[in-house]
Design an enzyme around this catalytic site. Structure first.
Site, PDB file in Angstrom:
ATOM      1  N   SER A  55      -0.996 -11.326  -6.390  1.00 53.97           N
ATOM      2  CA  SER A  55      -0.547 -10.461  -5.297  1.00 53.97           C
ATOM      3  C   SER A  55      -1.562  -9.393  -4.898  1.00 53.97           C
ATOM      4  O   SER A  55      -1.484  -8.860  -3.802  1.00 53.97           O
ATOM      5  CB  SER A  55       0.781  -9.789  -5.658  1.00 53.97           C
ATOM      6  OG  SER A  55       0.582  -8.826  -6.664  1.00 53.97           O
ATOM      7  N   LYS A  97       0.661  -2.666  -7.261  1.00 47.05           N
ATOM      8  CA  LYS A  97       0.532  -2.782  -5.802  1.00 47.05           C
ATOM      9  C   LYS A  97      -0.300  -1.604  -5.299  1.00 47.05           C
ATOM     10  O   LYS A  97      -0.630  -0.694  -6.031  1.00 47.05           O
ATOM     11  CB  LYS A  97       1.900  -2.744  -5.097  1.00 47.05           C
ATOM     12  CG  LYS A  97       2.854  -3.847  -5.491  1.00 47.05           C
ATOM     13  CD  LYS A  97       2.451  -5.189  -4.959  1.00 47.05           C
ATOM     14  CE  LYS A  97       3.481  -6.226  -5.377  1.00 47.05           C
ATOM     15  NZ  LYS A  97       2.913  -7.448  -5.846  1.00 47.05           N
TER      16      LYS A  97
END
Length: 182
Positions: A55, A97
């Site tokens: 990700s 993230k």
């Protein structure tokens, strides 16, 4: 010689008691404000984290280890562009993230471009090949509340992030990634 030997033995016994007590005291005092029970975070202020997914590619690849500063946000607020480790709201696990939206801002994605308060944000860390799916190309505007952050993965086509999970509360951000190891 026996006095010296006694003194050395007393010193070693004192150290055997004082060092563990000091470590326990640091753990309990939690000087870095770590939100974890991990002793590395509470005593040292840093902790390794192995990246489990793609990700954050191309910035961070699966299997790479990053060093997270647990105390970085103890007296500071997250900034746009920071790579953070946070507790995901749906499973409580630590995820990694990038912070793209700050409290009070309006976030949208139009034609693959990130807009904050109506202005395009240059995201050089997102590879063009990582933003071709529909949900990477368009996202309706979302207004962030007080104490809320919007987090996205750098690999927009392969990232479960703020577009699906919603905003992340300040208290759920564990720390800032300060080193990416190869």
């Amino acid at each position: 010689m026996t006095n010296l030997r006694r003194w050395i033995v007393r010193l070693l016994v004192c150290l055997m008691v004082l060092i563990p007590l000091g470590v326990i005291g640091l753990y309990l005092a939690n000087p870095f404000g770590a939100r974890s029970y991990d002793p590395r975070q509470r005593i040292l202020g840093y902790s390794p984290y192995r990246v489990p997914s793609r990700s954050m590619a191309p910035t961070v690849s699966p299997g790479q280890i990053v060093i997270m500063s647990a105390g970085h946000y103890h007296k500071r607020e997250p900034q746009r562009g920071d790579i953070v480790v946070f507790l995901a709201p749906h499973d409580g696990n630590a995820w990694i993230k990038r912070v793209v939206g700050l409290p009070g801002e309006a976030i949208a994605i139009k034609e693959g471009e990130l807009f904050i308060d109506g202005e395009i944000v240059d995201e050089e860390y997102v590879a063009a090949a990582n933003e071709v799916t529909d949900y990477s190309q368009e996202m309706s505007m979302r207004k962030l509340g007080k104490d809320s952050y919007f987090l996205l993965g750098d690999n927009r086509d392969n990232s479960e992030d703020g577009r699906m999970m919603g905003t992340t509360k300040r208290d759920d951000i564990i720390g800032k990634v300060v080193v990416i190891l190869n």
